[in-house]
Design a protein around this motif. Structure first.
Motif, PDB file in Angstrom:
ATOM      1  N   TYR A 104      17.836  61.703  33.407  1.00 30.35           N
ATOM      2  CA  TYR A 104      18.318  61.844  34.778  1.00 30.35           C
ATOM      3  C   TYR A 104      19.798  61.482  34.846  1.00 30.35           C
ATOM      4  O   TYR A 104      20.253  60.598  34.135  1.00 30.35           O
ATOM      5  CB  TYR A 104      17.536  60.919  35.720  1.00 30.35           C
ATOM      6  N   SER A 105      20.517  62.176  35.715  1.00 30.35           N
ATOM      7  CA  SER A 105      21.944  61.888  35.905  1.00 30.35           C
ATOM      8  C   SER A 105      22.249  61.711  37.381  1.00 30.35           C
ATOM      9  O   SER A 105      21.633  62.348  38.234  1.00 30.35           O
ATOM     10  CB  SER A 105      22.808  63.040  35.368  1.00 30.35           C
ATOM     11  N   ALA A 106      23.223  60.867  37.660  1.00 33.92           N
ATOM     12  CA  ALA A 106      23.678  60.653  39.041  1.00 33.92           C
ATOM     13  C   ALA A 106      25.096  60.108  38.997  1.00 33.92           C
ATOM     14  O   ALA A 106      25.525  59.524  37.999  1.00 33.92           O
ATOM     15  CB  ALA A 106      22.767  59.686  39.774  1.00 33.92           C
ATOM     16  N   GLU A 107      25.781  60.316  40.085  1.00 32.11           N
ATOM     17  CA  GLU A 107      27.124  59.751  40.236  1.00 32.11           C
ATOM     18  C   GLU A 107      27.011  58.513  41.104  1.00 32.11           C
ATOM     19  O   GLU A 107      26.307  58.519  42.109  1.00 32.11           O
ATOM     20  CB  GLU A 107      28.043  60.778  40.889  1.00 32.11           C
ATOM     21  N   GLY A 108      27.689  57.451  40.698  1.00 32.40           N
ATOM     22  CA  GLY A 108      27.674  56.218  41.463  1.00 32.40           C
ATOM     23  C   GLY A 108      29.050  55.935  42.029  1.00 32.40           C
ATOM     24  O   GLY A 108      30.040  55.955  41.303  1.00 32.40           O
ATOM     25  N   ASP A 109      29.107  55.692  43.316  1.00 35.32           N
ATOM     26  CA  ASP A 109      30.370  55.405  43.992  1.00 35.32           C
ATOM     27  C   ASP A 109      30.523  53.917  44.221  1.00 35.32           C
ATOM     28  O   ASP A 109      29.540  53.193  44.397  1.00 35.32           O
ATOM     29  CB  ASP A 109      30.440  56.120  45.340  1.00 35.32           C
ATOM     30  N   TYR A 110      31.763  53.458  44.248  1.00 34.47           N
ATOM     31  CA  TYR A 110      32.071  52.066  44.554  1.00 34.47           C
ATOM     32  C   TYR A 110      33.487  52.017  45.118  1.00 34.47           C
ATOM     33  O   TYR A 110      34.274  52.938  44.945  1.00 34.47           O
ATOM     34  CB  TYR A 110      31.918  51.155  43.333  1.00 34.47           C
ATOM     35  N   ILE A 111      33.802  50.929  45.798  1.00 34.55           N
ATOM     36  CA  ILE A 111      35.084  50.782  46.482  1.00 34.55           C
ATOM     37  C   ILE A 111      35.977  49.795  45.728  1.00 34.55           C
ATOM     38  O   ILE A 111      35.527  48.731  45.323  1.00 34.55           O
ATOM     39  CB  ILE A 111      34.888  50.281  47.929  1.00 34.55           C
ATOM     40  N   THR A 112      37.245  50.153  45.576  1.00 40.59           N
ATOM     41  CA  THR A 112      38.253  49.256  45.021  1.00 40.59           C
ATOM     42  C   THR A 112      39.367  49.103  46.050  1.00 40.59           C
ATOM     43  O   THR A 112      39.344  49.762  47.087  1.00 40.59           O
ATOM     44  CB  THR A 112      38.865  49.814  43.715  1.00 40.59           C
TER      45      THR A 112
ATOM     46  N   PHE B 234      27.616  51.808  38.835  1.00 42.02           N
ATOM     47  CA  PHE B 234      26.468  51.986  37.937  1.00 42.02           C
ATOM     48  C   PHE B 234      25.175  51.701  38.682  1.00 42.02           C
ATOM     49  O   PHE B 234      24.219  52.484  38.618  1.00 42.02           O
ATOM     50  CB  PHE B 234      26.591  51.061  36.723  1.00 42.02           C
ATOM     51  N   ASN B 235      25.121  50.599  39.421  1.00 41.87           N
ATOM     52  CA  ASN B 235      23.915  50.221  40.164  1.00 41.87           C
ATOM     53  C   ASN B 235      23.572  51.268  41.222  1.00 41.87           C
ATOM     54  O   ASN B 235      22.397  51.578  41.435  1.00 41.87           O
ATOM     55  CB  ASN B 235      24.080  48.843  40.800  1.00 41.87           C
ATOM     56  N   ALA B 236      24.583  51.827  41.880  1.00 41.90           N
ATOM     57  CA  ALA B 236      24.349  52.873  42.882  1.00 41.90           C
ATOM     58  C   ALA B 236      23.759  54.115  42.218  1.00 41.90           C
ATOM     59  O   ALA B 236      22.821  54.726  42.736  1.00 41.90           O
ATOM     60  CB  ALA B 236      25.651  53.202  43.609  1.00 41.90           C
ATOM     61  N   ALA B 237      24.309  54.507  41.069  1.00 41.25           N
ATOM     62  CA  ALA B 237      23.784  55.663  40.338  1.00 41.25           C
ATOM     63  C   ALA B 237      22.353  55.393  39.885  1.00 41.25           C
ATOM     64  O   ALA B 237      21.487  56.272  39.953  1.00 41.25           O
ATOM     65  CB  ALA B 237      24.677  55.987  39.144  1.00 41.25           C
ATOM     66  N   LEU B 238      22.083  54.186  39.438  1.00 42.13           N
ATOM     67  CA  LEU B 238      20.745  53.819  38.977  1.00 42.13           C
ATOM     68  C   LEU B 238      19.726  53.921  40.117  1.00 42.13           C
ATOM     69  O   LEU B 238      18.597  54.372  39.910  1.00 42.13           O
ATOM     70  CB  LEU B 238      20.764  52.411  38.388  1.00 42.13           C
ATOM     71  N   GLN B 239      20.114  53.537  41.313  1.00 44.71           N
ATOM     72  CA  GLN B 239      19.219  53.664  42.474  1.00 44.71           C
ATOM     73  C   GLN B 239      18.886  55.130  42.728  1.00 44.71           C
ATOM     74  O   GLN B 239      17.737  55.473  43.017  1.00 44.71           O
ATOM     75  CB  GLN B 239      19.864  53.068  43.726  1.00 44.71           C
ATOM     76  N   THR B 240      19.896  56.001  42.629  1.00 48.23           N
ATOM     77  CA  THR B 240      19.666  57.438  42.814  1.00 48.23           C
ATOM     78  C   THR B 240      18.733  57.965  41.733  1.00 48.23           C
ATOM     79  O   THR B 240      17.816  58.744  42.010  1.00 48.23           O
ATOM     80  CB  THR B 240      21.011  58.201  42.788  1.00 48.23           C
ATOM     81  N   ILE B 241      18.944  57.536  40.501  1.00 44.49           N
ATOM     82  CA  ILE B 241      18.080  57.959  39.388  1.00 44.49           C
ATOM     83  C   ILE B 241      16.644  57.488  39.612  1.00 44.49           C
ATOM     84  O   ILE B 241      15.694  58.242  39.364  1.00 44.49           O
ATOM     85  CB  ILE B 241      18.658  57.454  38.044  1.00 44.49           C
ATOM     86  N   GLU B 242      16.471  56.283  40.113  1.00 46.09           N
ATOM     87  CA  GLU B 242      15.121  55.796  40.411  1.00 46.09           C
ATOM     88  C   GLU B 242      14.427  56.703  41.427  1.00 46.09           C
ATOM     89  O   GLU B 242      13.242  57.008  41.281  1.00 46.09           O
ATOM     90  CB  GLU B 242      15.159  54.359  40.931  1.00 46.09           C
ATOM     91  N   GLN B 243      15.167  57.140  42.439  1.00 48.92           N
ATOM     92  CA  GLN B 243      14.591  58.057  43.430  1.00 48.92           C
ATOM     93  C   GLN B 243      14.226  59.394  42.791  1.00 48.92           C
ATOM     94  O   GLN B 243      13.168  59.970  43.105  1.00 48.92           O
ATOM     95  CB  GLN B 243      15.588  58.280  44.594  1.00 48.92           C
ATOM     96  N   GLN B 244      15.081  59.910  41.908  1.00 46.40           N
ATOM     97  CA  GLN B 244      14.824  61.184  41.229  1.00 46.40           C
ATOM     98  C   GLN B 244      13.577  61.099  40.347  1.00 46.40           C
ATOM     99  O   GLN B 244      12.824  62.060  40.218  1.00 46.40           O
ATOM    100  CB  GLN B 244      16.012  61.583  40.336  1.00 46.40           C
ATOM    101  N   ALA B 245      13.374  59.950  39.706  1.00 46.14           N
ATOM    102  CA  ALA B 245      12.329  59.810  38.692  1.00 46.14           C
ATOM    103  C   ALA B 245      10.995  59.284  39.240  1.00 46.14           C
ATOM    104  O   ALA B 245      10.051  59.127  38.463  1.00 46.14           O
ATOM    105  CB  ALA B 245      12.823  58.867  37.592  1.00 46.14           C
ATOM    106  N   LYS B 246      10.901  59.051  40.523  1.00 44.43           N
ATOM    107  CA  LYS B 246       9.647  58.500  41.067  1.00 44.43           C
ATOM    108  C   LYS B 246       8.491  59.424  40.725  1.00 44.43           C
ATOM    109  O   LYS B 246       8.576  60.623  40.860  1.00 44.43           O
ATOM    110  CB  LYS B 246       9.733  58.380  42.580  1.00 44.43           C
ATOM    111  N   SER B 247       7.365  58.804  40.282  1.00 42.05           N
ATOM    112  CA  SER B 247       6.198  59.622  39.932  1.00 42.05           C
ATOM    113  C   SER B 247       5.252  59.768  41.090  1.00 42.05           C
ATOM    114  O   SER B 247       5.379  59.234  42.107  1.00 42.05           O
ATOM    115  CB  SER B 247       5.436  59.072  38.731  1.00 42.05           C
TER     116      SER B 247
END
Length: 170
Positions: free
Chosen positions: A79-87, A157-170
């Motif tokens: 699974y792939s996702a883009e994760g955004d963050y603020i600087t 990274f954590n934001a992208a991981l959350q999106t990936i978790e949603q994509q991979a839900k069984s």
């Protein structure tokens, strides 16, 4: 008699200098206390910004240590996702690709997508150090804080991981 007057005058000057020293010490203590409060407040804000953990997923089935009947929460796959963050220079993002097998991260790749030199540096720093914190871990237990001197990139990274978790839900 004249000498006694000089002694008295001398004593008054000394005591006046002592109170000045006391005032100086009090001022230093106050300044240090204020600096401590400012530092603590800043540290708590940074911690809150980097430690906003996503909700952990729990299985409805009871889990026993030797049970072969544990049910995966996520579908195996890549699974792939883009994760955004603020600087301080604006919004940044990184691309994250994760491979899952039985909810365990077996592979992880991050692509640096920074558009300025400083962000490129911190994303490269993050990329150099995140894998041991991720590979072989249960996806529900992965939430990264500061990695290799990079404190904001893990938010992406954590934001992208959350999106990936949603994509991979069984």
């Amino acid at each position: 008699m004249e000498n006694e007057g000089k002694k008295e005058e001398s004593t008054q000057n000394t005591s006046g200098g002592g109170s000045g020293k006391i005032i100086g010490i009090i001022a230093i203590v106050i300044i240090l206390a204020i600096a401590g409060f400012v530092y603590e407040k800043h540290a708590k804000q940074n911690m809150a910004a980097t430690s906003m953990a996503p909700q952990k997923k729990m299985s409805a089935l009871p889990q026993s240590s030797g049970s072969a009947m544990t049910t995966a929460l996520y579908k195996d796959g890549t699974y792939s996702a883009e994760g955004d963050y603020i600087t301080h220079v604006g919004q940044k993002h990184i691309k994250v690709t994760i491979t899952l097998k039985n909810d365990i991260i077996t592979s992880a790749d991050v692509i640096n997508e920074a558009d300025d030199r400083m962000s490129q540096h911190f994303q490269d720093s993050f990329i150099s150090g995140y894998k041991p914190l991720v590979i072989g871990k249960d996806i529900t237990k992965v939430h990264l804080g500061k990695v290799a001197m990079s404190s904001l990139t893990p938010n992406g990274f954590n934001a992208a991981l959350q999106t990936i978790e949603q994509q991979a839900k069984s």
